[in-house]
Write a protein that holds these residues in place. Structure first.
Motif, mmCIF file in Angstrom:
data_model
loop_
_atom_site.group_PDB
_atom_site.id
_atom_site.type_symbol
_atom_site.label_atom_id
_atom_site.label_comp_id
_atom_site.label_asym_id
_atom_site.label_seq_id
_atom_site.Cartn_x
_atom_site.Cartn_y
_atom_site.Cartn_z
ATOM 1 N N TYR B 106 0.806 -1.172 0.054
ATOM 2 C CA TYR B 106 -0.093 0.028 -0.001
ATOM 3 C C TYR B 106 0.970 1.264 0.065
ATOM 4 N N HIS B 127 -8.846 16.198 -1.814
ATOM 5 C CA HIS B 127 -10.275 15.912 -1.488
ATOM 6 C C HIS B 127 -10.645 14.866 -0.716
ATOM 7 N N ALA B 128 -9.966 13.992 -0.906
ATOM 8 C CA ALA B 128 -10.186 12.473 0.117
ATOM 9 C C ALA B 128 -10.264 12.702 1.579
ATOM 10 N N ARG B 164 -15.827 9.439 8.895
ATOM 11 C CA ARG B 164 -15.932 10.348 7.638
ATOM 12 C C ARG B 164 -17.053 10.321 6.830
ATOM 13 N N ARG B 167 -19.901 7.552 7.556
ATOM 14 C CA ARG B 167 -19.419 6.171 7.861
ATOM 15 C C ARG B 167 -18.368 5.948 8.668
ATOM 16 N N GLY B 200 -7.068 -8.260 1.168
ATOM 17 C CA GLY B 200 -8.558 -8.393 0.855
ATOM 18 C C GLY B 200 -8.829 -6.972 0.436
ATOM 19 N N ASP B 201 -10.502 -6.806 0.752
ATOM 20 C CA ASP B 201 -11.072 -5.359 0.260
ATOM 21 C C ASP B 201 -10.912 -4.437 1.147
ATOM 22 N N VAL B 202 -9.628 -3.557 1.074
ATOM 23 C CA VAL B 202 -9.441 -2.489 2.020
ATOM 24 C C VAL B 202 -10.143 -1.574 1.529
ATOM 25 N N PRO B 203 -11.244 -0.771 2.562
ATOM 26 C CA PRO B 203 -11.759 0.487 2.126
ATOM 27 C C PRO B 203 -10.548 1.545 1.821
ATOM 28 N N LYS B 204 -10.924 2.647 0.969
ATOM 29 C CA LYS B 204 -10.053 3.512 0.568
ATOM 30 C C LYS B 204 -9.522 4.278 1.814
ATOM 31 N N PHE B 205 -8.471 4.500 1.932
ATOM 32 C CA PHE B 205 -8.123 5.305 3.104
ATOM 33 C C PHE B 205 -6.952 6.534 2.624
#
Lengths: 437, 209
Positions: B106, B127-128, B164, B167, B200-205
């Protein structure tokens, strides 16, 4: 039945293509069943008996290389009671045994053992109960594609002018091959086509990636990664192509004022590895270093492969408003080890510093699209503009901020959605693998 | 030189905007093959049995990790960065036992890219992180062992909750540290964040884990 009438106009698309679950279900059938879909790269299954799992739309598939070295695309579904038979993402296996009732299949898909076989009715055809297969399989320069559509054009025809651009990408490696290493994997809460729109969108970097632009200017100065988007990108000669069949291409190279290596932001280990390259390859160090940064092009192979930088970004739809992106990094086969070590660090750079802003904006778009009364999404930039040109090979080219490539993929999307192509699955037995080009 | 076409006064700029920080002196990467070798060996030995931790080291190690967690939860990123040695590495791998020379992560940052990551947030245009994540992290299962040269190896379990835009998202990890110093002047030489779902499916951070 879904009504596609009026969802696409020359200059705009209807919000329902991003938010309607019925449209999504039809896409998974008609687009991801009717088009050639990228499944995997041969470097992921280099040896006999290797396998890697993939998805053809929502369908679970195992790409195997059998003991004779032949490729297969087997559905990951036991012919008995439908359980998946392979739980690992990759590995090596001669057989796949279903954990539920023990039916066992070879990596060609043949049903090789049915436990306690006594009791099945006369005429039970064991040979006919192998794993079902994707009926058409094809490869090009190591990329493995498959389709359920018996009437789809040949893979070579499907790729069309995109094939030569795949060549360019692969031939940056001195060995003429790439090797996919591992992947980053992230989920965003938005429709899969938001990632597709974005891949050929030369208008967004100036704004969406402003943090990256400003950071590089402050910290590293000069013409660095993405600085070609600092002012009006159309003044730089960068362009976008509608390649046909939904494939798109963005070329940022005309926007560079220095070499790829000089443009690349400094990443960890840059100095030490560059010094080693200079001492080991004194006569060709500039060429060697030039292999490390990304390709400076975006090549999008409809409907699910975005080649960007040194990445294969696979778009993996989950639901109408959720999408998984697999970002595989490509190593250059035959390149000095230093090049590929730097490729690993470069592959973390924009993806971790820039991509989160893209995903954030996809999620904001999905939110905005939730307003039912505001129906249209504009895609008109460049429509009818005198700077559009059609090349001899049929490619339609325009300035990089124009939205012609987007309109092109939407046309391909609509054609598949309206024609509702036939889709079949193959039983056990050989499925020939087409080699394009 | 081309002039930016973007309106500097646009409201889309986040409140995180800060004055530019000058390029750090000697901003040259320290990453070389020897440093990679150390990381690869740490990764390969990750599952080795290390025996019980040394209880006399634990209180000081805990103080350092709690302080680090607080700096991050309070988004005092510059103060956080100041707690890393000049030759530090901050690594969030995708494969917990892999060699970073052969695999993408990552992120694998030296001090320069850590400063860039913070600098990105300070532009006010990330923006994130607009609005920014609010986080709270719980550090537990802290164990510490002495290493040669006055270093301390520390392992711990961390659960970071990120809130954020409506969520609440958990990030669970087992972290490995090499601390170059303990006590008031605690300092981090290596930080490895081993997310349980790293493959696995890591949420966007986009905050600092």
């Amino acid at each position: 039945m879904i009504d596609l009438e009026g969802l696409v106009e020359p200059h705009r698309v209807h919000r329902s293509i991003y938010v309607d679950p019925d449209v999504f279900a039809a896409e998974m059938d008609r687009v991801f069943g009717g088009a050639w879909v990228y499944l995997a790269h041969e470097s992921q299954v280099p040896e006999p008996n290797d396998f890697v799992t993939a998805r053809l739309g929502l369908r679970a598939v195992i790409v195997t290389r059998d003991s004779d070295g032949e490729l297969h695309a087997l559905f990951n579904r036991c012919s008995h009671r439908a359980s998946t038979v392979c739980q690992q993402e990759c590995g090596a296996a001669r057989n796949f045994q279903c954990s539920y009732h023990g039916w066992t299949y070879s990596n060609r898909g043949d049903l090789v053992n049915v436990p306690f076989a006594e009791g099945y009715p006369d005429g039970f055809d064991q040979a006919g109960h192998g794993l079902r297969q994707v009926p058409r399989l094809g490869t090009y320069r190591g990329l493995v594609f498959a389709t359920l559509n018996p009437d789809a054009p040949s893979l070579a025809d499907w790729l069309g002018p995109a094939a030569a651009l795949i060549d360019e990408f692969v031939d940056r490696s001195p060995g003429g091959r790439i090797e996919l290493r591992n992947r980053q994997r992230m989920i965003y809460k938005g429709n899969w086509k938001l990632a597709w729109d974005n891949a050929a969108d030369g208008l967004h970097p100036t704004f969406a990636h402003r943090s990256f632009l400003v950071l590089n200017e402050r910290k590293h100065g000069g013409a660095r990664s993405l600085s070609q988007f600092k002012a009006n990108p159309d003044d730089t000669g960068m362009y976008g192509d509608d390649l046909g069949h939904g494939h798109m291409f963005v070329d940022q190279r005309p926007g560079l004022t220095r070499s790829f290596w000089e443009t690349q932001r400094p990443v960890p280990g840059r100095e030490w590895y560059a010094e080693r390259v200079r001492s080991e390859y004194p006569d060709s160090s500039a060429e060697v270093l030039e292999m490390a940064p990304g390709s400076m092009v975006n090549l999008s192979i409809f409907p699910n492969l975005l080649i960007k930088g040194n990445h294969f970004e696979v778009v993996d739809p989950i639901s109408v408003n959720e999408t998984r992106l697999h970002t595989w990094v490509a190593a250059a086969a035959g390149a000095p080890e230093e090049v590929n070590v730097m490729r690993m660090r470069i592959a973390e750079d924009f993806p971790s510093l820039g991509n989160p802003d893209d995903l954030e904006l996809f999620e904001r778009c999905q939110q905005g699209l939730g307003i039912a009364e505001i129906e249209w999404v504009d895609m008109s930039k460049g429509l009818g503009h005198p700077n559009q040109q059609v090349l001899d090979n049929g490619v339609c080219r325009g300035p990089v901020t124009h939205e012609g490539p987007m309109r092109g993929y939407i046309r391909a999307w609509l054609e598949l959605m309206e024609s509702d192509p036939p889709r079949t699955v193959a039983g056990p037995g050989p499925v020939p693998c087409e080699t394009a080009g | 030189m081309a002039v930016s076409v973007v309106d500097e006064t646009a409201e889309t700029r986040s409140a995180a905007a800060a004055a530019p920080v000058p390029v750090e002196a000697g901003a040259v990467s320290v990453v070389d093959d020897a440093l990679y070798q150390r990381l690869a060996e740490m990764a390969a030995a990750r599952a080795d049995e290390m025996g019980p931790g040394h209880p006399e080291l634990r209180p000081a190690a805990e103080q350092a990790l709690y302080h680090e967690a607080r700096l991050l939860d309070d988004r005092r990123y510059r103060a956080w960065l100041d707690r890393f040695t000049p030759d530090c590495v901050y690594w969030v791998p995708l494969d917990l036992s892999g060699d970073p020379r052969e695999q993408v992560s990552y992120l694998l940052d030296d001090r320069r890219r850590m400063a860039d990551r913070i600098g990105l947030l300070e532009t006010g245009w990330a923006h994130a992180q607009n609005p920014p994540s609010r986080t709270v992290r719980t550090v537990s299962n802290v164990e510490a062992w002495p290493l040669d040269g006055g270093e301390t190896r520390v392992r711990c379990s961390v659960v970071t909750w990120e809130y954020r835009r409506g969520r609440l998202t958990p990030f669970a990890s087992r972290n490995d540290y090499v601390l170059a110093a303990l006590g008031d002047d605690w300092a981090i030489r290596v930080k490895i964040v081993g997310l349980v779902d790293c493959d696995g499916d890591v949420p966007k951070f986009s905050f600092v884990l």
